[in-house]
Design an enzyme around this catalytic site. Structure first.
Site, mmCIF file in Angstrom:
data_model
loop_
_atom_site.group_PDB
_atom_site.id
_atom_site.type_symbol
_atom_site.label_atom_id
_atom_site.label_comp_id
_atom_site.label_asym_id
_atom_site.label_seq_id
_atom_site.Cartn_x
_atom_site.Cartn_y
_atom_site.Cartn_z
ATOM 1 N N LYS A 82 0.910 -1.255 -0.031
ATOM 2 C CA LYS A 82 -0.021 -0.133 0.170
ATOM 3 C C LYS A 82 0.866 1.296 0.026
ATOM 4 C CE LYS A 82 -3.917 2.001 2.706
ATOM 5 N NZ LYS A 82 -4.676 1.721 3.698
ATOM 6 N N SER A 157 -9.612 1.470 2.602
ATOM 7 C CA SER A 157 -9.286 2.129 1.614
ATOM 8 C C SER A 157 -7.876 1.430 0.955
ATOM 9 C CB SER A 157 -8.179 3.370 2.549
ATOM 10 O OG SER A 157 -7.121 3.111 3.607
ATOM 11 N N SER A 181 -9.769 -0.649 6.930
ATOM 12 C CA SER A 181 -9.041 -0.630 5.574
ATOM 13 C C SER A 181 -8.337 -1.799 4.978
ATOM 14 C CB SER A 181 -8.246 0.702 5.472
ATOM 15 O OG SER A 181 -8.964 1.657 5.316
HETATM 16 N N1 GLN Z 1 -13.167 3.957 6.044
HETATM 17 C C1 GLN Z 1 -12.455 4.372 7.459
HETATM 18 C C2 GLN Z 1 -12.163 5.612 7.258
HETATM 19 O O1 GLN Z 1 -12.340 6.407 6.343
HETATM 20 C C3 GLN Z 1 -11.416 3.409 7.548
HETATM 21 C C4 GLN Z 1 -10.259 3.792 6.675
HETATM 22 C C5 GLN Z 1 -9.021 2.954 7.285
HETATM 23 O O2 GLN Z 1 -8.961 1.982 7.812
HETATM 24 N N2 GLN Z 1 -7.796 3.765 6.761
HETATM 25 O O3 GLN Z 1 -11.497 6.200 8.214
#
Ligand code: GLN
Length: 490
Positions: A82, A157, A181
Site C-alpha cells: 500500500k 482504503s 481498510s
Molecule cells: N473507512 C474508514 C475511514 O475512512 C477506515 C479507513 C482506514 O481503515 N484507513 O476512516
C-alpha cells in the site's frame, strides 16, 4: 482443477517450487509483470510499479539458489505494498498530490522484514488519499476498480492491494487498517485480510492517519499465505513505541480444520437493519458451515456498539488533524511556487491545493473536535465510549473464543454511487471500526457471492490470538470454494 498459471500460484506453493528448482524467480516475476501490464489498465491497482528493481532482485535470488545459498521464507514472492508504507527509493504518495513526489530515504520496519526473507516489492498500490475512505475513490490517481465487476468499488482504503491480489497482479499484499481498510477491500475483492492486534505489527514507516487505531495488516489469497506473511512482518520493534514486546509467534504452522468446541458469539448488532439481507444470508450460511465443523454459537448483545461509529470518526479525525499538520508545503509536501510573504496564506494555499476534499473535510472536523470548549464535548466523550466498548468486548471474549458477523453491511456498490454522500459512506464502516477502537484482531474471510459480487465474514478474536482467527479461516477455506474462485477477467 487445472494447474494454476504462474502468477496465480499462492506464496507457499511458489516457495516450494522455487526451492525444488521447478521454477525461477525471474520467470515468475515476468509472469506477474505481464499480467499487470495486461489487466491494470482496467483496474488501476498500482500507483507505481517497481518492475526493474523487482527483476533485478529476482535474478539475485536465482543466483543465490544456483550457488546453493540459504534463501528466505518469502524468496522471490511478489508483494504489493500500500502506498502509505515507506519503501526506500520507491515513491510513496499516500495517493495524494501532497506527497506525489515523495521518495522515502528509508524502509518501514515491515518492508525491512520482507526483504530479510527475500520477498520482492512489485509495486505500490492505490488507496484512498491518506487512507481516508472506504472505496479507493478519493485517490489523487483515480479510483481502483473491482476485478469482480469493473463498475463496482473494490472497497478501501487498501483497495489497490486487494484488487491486485484478486486480479493476480501480486501474490501477497500489505494494507493498513485504521477503521477497516484491510478487511473491507478483502471482503469486496474476495481475498483474506487480517487486522492484527494493536501493537503486534510495527507502524514504523507507516504514514500516520490515526495512530491509536491503525495497524499494518496482511492480505492474501489463502489462509496459509496470510499466516506466513503475518509471521514475517510481526513482532517487537524498538522503533515503534506502541510495539508490544512479546515472543514472535510463528503463525505459519499446521492447521487442523477441526473446530470442535470453539465458542462463537454473534452480536445481534452485527445483523441490524442496516445490514443488507443478501449479506446476512451468506454470513448465516457460513456460520452454519462453522457449526458443521464443530463450532458452537450463541447470539449476544453489545449495546454500546450503537456509539462506535460516532466515537471512531471523532477520534480518527482528531488524530488526523494533528498528524497532517506537518504537511504545510514548507517542511513537508507539495508547494506552490509564489512569493507571498504571509506564511499563513502560504500554508493555506499549499494545503488547499495539496489535499483533496475528503482529507480537508476531516482536518477541519478534527480540528473542531479538539478545539477549546469542544474537546470535552466530543474528543473526551469519544474516548469514554471507546473504553465502554472495550469493556464490553473484553467480557464477551471471556465467554467466547471469537465473535462473528459480516465484514461489510452491503455488497460492493457502484463507483460514484456514494462518494458525494460522506455520511452514508461512513456508515459502511459500522462493522469494522469496533476492532480498531478496542485494538482486537479481526479477519475477513471470503464467505459467499451475491451474483458476481463477493461477501466477506468477519471474525474478531482476543488480543494476540491471531492464530485462532487463522485456524477458523483455514477450516472454513478448506471446506468451501469461495477463496479459490477467480474473477472472469481477461
Ligand atoms: N473507512 C474508514 C475511514 O475512512 C477506515 C479507513 C482506514 O481503515 N484507513 O476512516
Amino acid at each position: 482443477m487445472s494447474t494454476p498459471r504462474i502468477h496465480e500460484m499462492c506464496a507457499v506453493e511458489f516457495a516450494d517450487k522455487i526451492r525444488r528448482g521447478e521454477i525461477t524467480a525471474e520467470d515468475y516475476i515476468w509472469s506477474i509483470i505481464n499480467r499487470a501490464k495486461s489487466v491494470d489498465g482496467k483496474i488501476n491497482a498500482f500507483i507505481t510499479m517497481a518492475s526493474e528493481e523487482a527483476l533485478e532482485k529476482a535474478r539475485d535470488i536465482d543466483r543465490k539458489i544456483a550457488r546453493g545459498e540459504k534463501i528466505g521464507r518469502l524468496a522471490g514472492v511478489a508483494v504489493a505494498v500500500k502506498d502509505n508504507i515507506c519503501t526506500f527509493g520507491i515513491r510513496t504518495t499516500c495517493a495524494s498530490h501532497m506527497l506525489e513526489n515523495f521518495i522515502p530515504p528509508y524502509d518501514a520496519t515491515v518492508i525491512r522484514r520482507l526483504k530479510k526473507e527475500d520477498a520482492i516489492i512489485i509495486g505500490k498500490t492505490n488507496m484512498d488519499e491518506f487512507a481516508m475512505g472506504t472505496t479507493t475513490e478519493t485517490s489523487y490517481f483515480g479510483p481502483t476498480r473491482n476485478p469482480w465487476n469493473l463498475s463496482k468499488v473494490p472497497g478501501g482504503s487498501s483497495g489497490g492491494s486487494a484488487a491486485a491480489l484478486a486480479a493476480d497482479e501480486a501474490t501477497l499484499a500489505l494494507g493498513s487498517d485504521t477503521g477497516g481498510s484491510v478487511r473491507c477491500p478483502a471482503s469486496y475483492c474476495s481475498v483474506i485480510g487480517l487486522k492484527p492486534t494493536y501493537g503486534s505489527v510495527s507502524r514504523y514507516g507507516l504514514i500516520a492517519y490515526a495512530n491509536s487505531l491503525e495497524q499494518i495488516g496482511p492480505l492474501a489469497k489463502s489462509t496459509v499465505d496470510c499466516a506466513l506473511l503475518l509471521s514475517v512482518i510481526g513482532g517487537y520493534d524498538s522503533y515503534d513505541s506502541t510495539s508490544v514486546n512479546m515472543p514472535i509467534e510463528d503463525y505459519f504452522r499446521s492447521f487442523t480444520s477441526d473446530l470442535r468446541g470453539l465458542k462463537i458469539g454473534l452480536p445481534k448488532e452485527f445483523f441490524d437493519e442496516g445490514v443488507e439481507e443478501s449479506v446476512k444470508k451468506h454470513v448465516w450460511s457460513a456460520i452454519h458451515k462453522l457449526e458443521d465443523l464443530g463450532a458452537l454459537y450463541e447470539e449476544i448483545s453489545l449495546p454500546s456498539l450503537e456509539y462506535a461509529l460516532a466515537a471512531y470518526y471523532i477520534i480518527a479525525m482528531s488524530e488526523a488533524s494533528s498528524n497532517l499538520a506537518r504537511y504545510d508545503g514548507l517542511r513537508y509536501g507539495y508547494r506552490i511556487d509564489h512569493d507571498d510573504a504571509d506564511y499563513s496564506r502560504v500554508y493555506a494555499k499549499n494545503r488547499r491545493v495539496g489535499f483533496g476534499a475528503e482529507v480537508r473535510r476531516r482536518i477541519i472536523l478534527g480540528t473542531y473536535a479538539l478545539s477549546a470548549g469542544y474537546y470535552e464535548q466530543y474528543y473526551l466523550k469519544a474516548l469514554k465510549i471507546r473504553m465502554l466498548i472495550r469493556r464490553e468486548f473484553e467480557s464477551a471474549l471471556k465467554k467466547f473464543d471469537a465473535l462473528a458477523g459480516p465484514t461489510m453491511p452491503l455488497p460492493p456498490f457502484d463507483i460514484g454511487e456514494k462518494i458525494n454522500d460522506p455520511l452514508t459512506l461512513y456508515m459502511c464502516d459500522i462493522l469494522t471500526v469496533p476492532a480498531n477502537l478496542t485494538g482486537y484482531p479481526a479477519i475477513s474471510i471470503p464467505c459467499g457471492f451475491e451474483g458476481d459480487l463477493p461477501v466477506g465474514m468477519q471474525i474478531i478474536g482476543k488480543p494476540f490470538d491471531e492464530k485462532n482467527l487463522l485456524e477458523i479461516s483455514f477450516a472454513f477455506e478448506n471446506n468451501t470454494d469461495f477463496a479459490k474462485r477467480k474473477p472472469g477477467l481477461q
